[in-house]
Design an enzyme around this catalytic site. Structure first.
Site, PDB file in Angstrom:
ATOM      1  N   SER A 109       0.708  -1.268   0.154  1.00  0.00           N
ATOM      2  CA  SER A 109      -0.075  -0.047   0.040  1.00  0.00           C
ATOM      3  C   SER A 109       0.959   1.285   0.020  1.00  0.00           C
ATOM      4  O   SER A 109       2.029   1.214   0.561  1.00  0.00           O
ATOM      5  CB  SER A 109      -0.833   0.074   1.342  1.00  0.00           C
ATOM      6  N   TYR A 131      -2.145   5.894  -4.887  1.00  0.00           N
ATOM      7  CA  TYR A 131      -2.953   6.903  -5.342  1.00  0.00           C
ATOM      8  C   TYR A 131      -2.372   7.854  -6.119  1.00  0.00           C
ATOM      9  O   TYR A 131      -0.887   8.219  -6.034  1.00  0.00           O
ATOM     10  CB  TYR A 131      -3.487   7.449  -4.015  1.00  0.00           C
ATOM     11  N   THR A 145      -5.311   2.883  -7.546  1.00  0.00           N
ATOM     12  CA  THR A 145      -6.524   2.889  -6.862  1.00  0.00           C
ATOM     13  C   THR A 145      -7.448   4.056  -7.281  1.00  0.00           C
ATOM     14  O   THR A 145      -7.218   5.230  -7.167  1.00  0.00           O
ATOM     15  CB  THR A 145      -6.514   2.898  -5.321  1.00  0.00           C
ATOM     16  N   LYS A 209      -7.515  -0.417 -10.077  1.00  0.00           N
ATOM     17  CA  LYS A 209      -8.405  -1.030  -8.756  1.00  0.00           C
ATOM     18  C   LYS A 209      -9.525  -0.329  -8.147  1.00  0.00           C
ATOM     19  O   LYS A 209      -9.476   0.855  -7.684  1.00  0.00           O
ATOM     20  CB  LYS A 209      -7.281  -1.088  -7.600  1.00  0.00           C
ATOM     21  N   HIS A 233     -13.073  -1.858  -2.433  1.00  0.00           N
ATOM     22  CA  HIS A 233     -12.133  -1.336  -1.256  1.00  0.00           C
ATOM     23  C   HIS A 233     -12.764  -1.961   0.100  1.00  0.00           C
ATOM     24  O   HIS A 233     -12.693  -1.553   1.076  1.00  0.00           O
ATOM     25  CB  HIS A 233     -12.160   0.286  -1.141  1.00  0.00           C
TER      26      HIS A 233
HETATM   27  C1  LIG Z   1      -7.343  -1.673   6.891  1.00  0.00           C
HETATM   28  C2  LIG Z   1      -7.543  -1.852   5.229  1.00  0.00           C
HETATM   29  C3  LIG Z   1      -6.623  -0.763   4.787  1.00  0.00           C
HETATM   30  C4  LIG Z   1      -6.654  -0.594   3.195  1.00  0.00           C
HETATM   31  N1  LIG Z   1      -5.639   0.111   2.869  1.00  0.00           N
HETATM   32  C5  LIG Z   1      -5.644   0.311   1.384  1.00  0.00           C
HETATM   33  C6  LIG Z   1      -4.681   1.028   0.826  1.00  0.00           C
HETATM   34  O1  LIG Z   1      -4.054   1.578   1.255  1.00  0.00           O
HETATM   35  N2  LIG Z   1      -4.762   1.195  -0.745  1.00  0.00           N
HETATM   36  C7  LIG Z   1      -5.964   0.367  -1.129  1.00  0.00           C
HETATM   37  O2  LIG Z   1      -5.819   0.573  -2.527  1.00  0.00           O
HETATM   38  N3  LIG Z   1      -6.808  -0.401  -0.705  1.00  0.00           N
HETATM   39  C8  LIG Z   1      -6.726  -0.627   0.690  1.00  0.00           C
HETATM   40  N4  LIG Z   1      -7.493  -1.310   1.226  1.00  0.00           N
HETATM   41  C9  LIG Z   1      -8.398  -2.173   0.565  1.00  0.00           C
HETATM   42  C10 LIG Z   1      -7.818  -3.405   0.041  1.00  0.00           C
HETATM   43  O3  LIG Z   1      -7.092  -3.262  -0.689  1.00  0.00           O
HETATM   44  C11 LIG Z   1      -9.021  -4.435  -0.568  1.00  0.00           C
HETATM   45  O4  LIG Z   1      -9.638  -3.838  -1.650  1.00  0.00           O
HETATM   46  C12 LIG Z   1      -9.926  -4.852   0.572  1.00  0.00           C
HETATM   47  O5  LIG Z   1      -9.311  -5.056   2.091  1.00  0.00           O
HETATM   48  C13 LIG Z   1     -10.274  -6.506   0.066  1.00  0.00           C
HETATM   49  O6  LIG Z   1     -11.652  -6.880   0.754  1.00  0.00           O
HETATM   50  P1  LIG Z   1     -11.131  -7.756   1.956  1.00  0.00           P
HETATM   51  O7  LIG Z   1     -10.675  -7.194   3.136  1.00  0.00           O
HETATM   52  O8  LIG Z   1     -12.520  -8.233   2.305  1.00  0.00           O
HETATM   53  O9  LIG Z   1     -10.330  -9.103   1.542  1.00  0.00           O
HETATM   54  C14 LIG Z   1      -7.757  -1.344   2.827  1.00  0.00           C
HETATM   55  C15 LIG Z   1      -8.620  -2.359   3.226  1.00  0.00           C
HETATM   56  C16 LIG Z   1      -8.319  -2.373   4.554  1.00  0.00           C
HETATM   57  C17 LIG Z   1      -9.404  -3.288   5.215  1.00  0.00           C
END
Ligand SMILES: Cc1cc2nc3c(=O)[nH]c(=O)nc-3n(C[C@H](O)[C@H](O)[C@H](O)COP(=O)(O)O)c2cc1C
Length: 344
Positions: A109, A131, A145, A209, A233
């Protein structure tokens, strides 16, 4: 967890809930507003039914596949998840080692608590999520993203703000200490024209994404991107959007095989991976489960989460009558038909 045995990814969530400080658990577990899309991601998997074929020799079954031409041991990648050091002091470094041991991609990330230069050599294969910053010169993305022009409204974080330990910094944002601060430098003016210039400038394949419609998938195919990730997300941005598995069929139809499609959101079982592949995904990503593994037992916990999913996938591939993920097709699912309401 009954008997103390961690048998599946939900067991890891329960164990992490018991061990993490409540505000950290809330930060990871939570979604936007009423968390409708967060719950529906999982329910959508429960609504689908598989169509197994029998009397197939599955003695040599493998979970291996390719994603963007890269050979992976399983069609499950590590999703970019911010602030992993809130779950365990080893944070992203431990998850990168677990991903490498499992033979899959670690997507780091932008809001990581470890630097890309630290993580990349540890991970076998590393993707970088970005981003587009207001200061566009800093962006050299692979995974872009596109669902977050603003940060989603996450009430768990408002009720119990996650606290960053002293000394924990975000490498991509000088000085930002909270998820809200970290998002302040993200551009809200990103458009397809920016995707076009990024694709022209970058020597890396671009993965978008956060695609949820046929319309945007079709536009993506005209913009020199290598893949799209069907994602909401993890239910953390616009609440009330459809579950990613429900959005997948129309995205697959619009893409028509021109680029690869990945999916994330609510993947917790080997059979979930099968359902996503049957409806058109090349592979899936998992986010929260790796954090749960990390919180419970650092690198070992994260590695065990991936191993549990690999083992479930191997078993369910064999019971479906497929010798590899590539053999899973639309014929293996009741396409167009979802049953009941899924999980409560
Ligand atoms: C705590 C947390 C932080 C996240 N941070 C980012 C991020 O920094 N960038 C991003 O593109 N997606 C982020 N996501 C989304 C994840 O990449 C992903 O789309 C999502 O967690 C998938 O669902 P799942 O947790 O049910 O497997 C984050 C998700 C969570 C739960």
């Amino acid at each position: 967890v009954p008997g103390g045995r961690l048998l599946n990814l939900d067991d890891y969530e329960a164990a992490a809930a018991a061990s993490l400080p409540p505000e950290a658990f809330g930060f990871y577990a939570g979604g936007a507003d009423d968390e409708i899309s967060l719950r529906d991601n999982r329910a959508a998997f429960a609504r689908r039914r598989l169509r197994p074929r029998v009397l197939v020799d599955v003695s040599g079954t493998t979970t291996g596949t390719t994603v963007l031409g890269d050979r992976l041991e399983l069609p499950v990648l590590v999703a970019p998840v911010a602030f992993q050091r809130l779950a365990h002091p080893d944070g992203e470094l431990a998850v990168a080692r677990a991903a490498r041991a499992a033979g899959t991609v670690m997507c780091l990330s932008t809001n990581a608590t470890a630097a890309p230069a630290e993580v990349a050599p540890i991970a076998g294969r590393c993707w970088f999520q970005s981003y587009v910053f207001r200061d566009a010169g800093r962006t050299r993305a692979l995974v872009l993203t596109v669902d977050s022009p603003r940060r989603g409204h996450r009430e768990r974080d408002l009720r119990q703000p996650p606290r960053m330990p002293e000394g924990m910094t975000l490498h991509a944002h000088g000085g930002a200490r909270t998820p809200v601060e970290a998002h302040e430098s993200v551009s809200a003016s990103l458009t397809w024209a920016d995707v076009e210039s990024l694709a022209a400038e970058s020597r890396l394949p671009i993965v978008l994404k956060g695609i949820l419609t046929a319309e945007d998938a079709a536009i993506a195919c005209r913009h020199d991107v290598a893949a799209v990730i069907v994602s909401n997300h993890g239910g953390r941005q616009l609440d009330g959007v459809r579950a990613t598995l429900d959005a997948l069929p129309e995205v697959a139809e619009a893409v028509g095989g021109r680029i690869e499609i990945l999916l994330d959101g609510g993947v917790r079982r080997g059979t979930d991976v099968l359902k996503a592949i049957a409806l058109g995904a090349r592979a899936v990503l998992i986010g929260r489960p790796l954090v749960w593994g990390l919180a419970v037992d650092g690198e070992h916990g994260a590695a065990h989460v991936l191993e549990l999913l690999r083992e479930e996938l191997l078993l369910s591939l064999m019971l479906l009558g497929c010798t590899s993920p590539d053999g899973v097709s639309a014929d293996h699912i009741d396409a167009g038909r979802a049953v009941g309401h899924g999980l409560p």
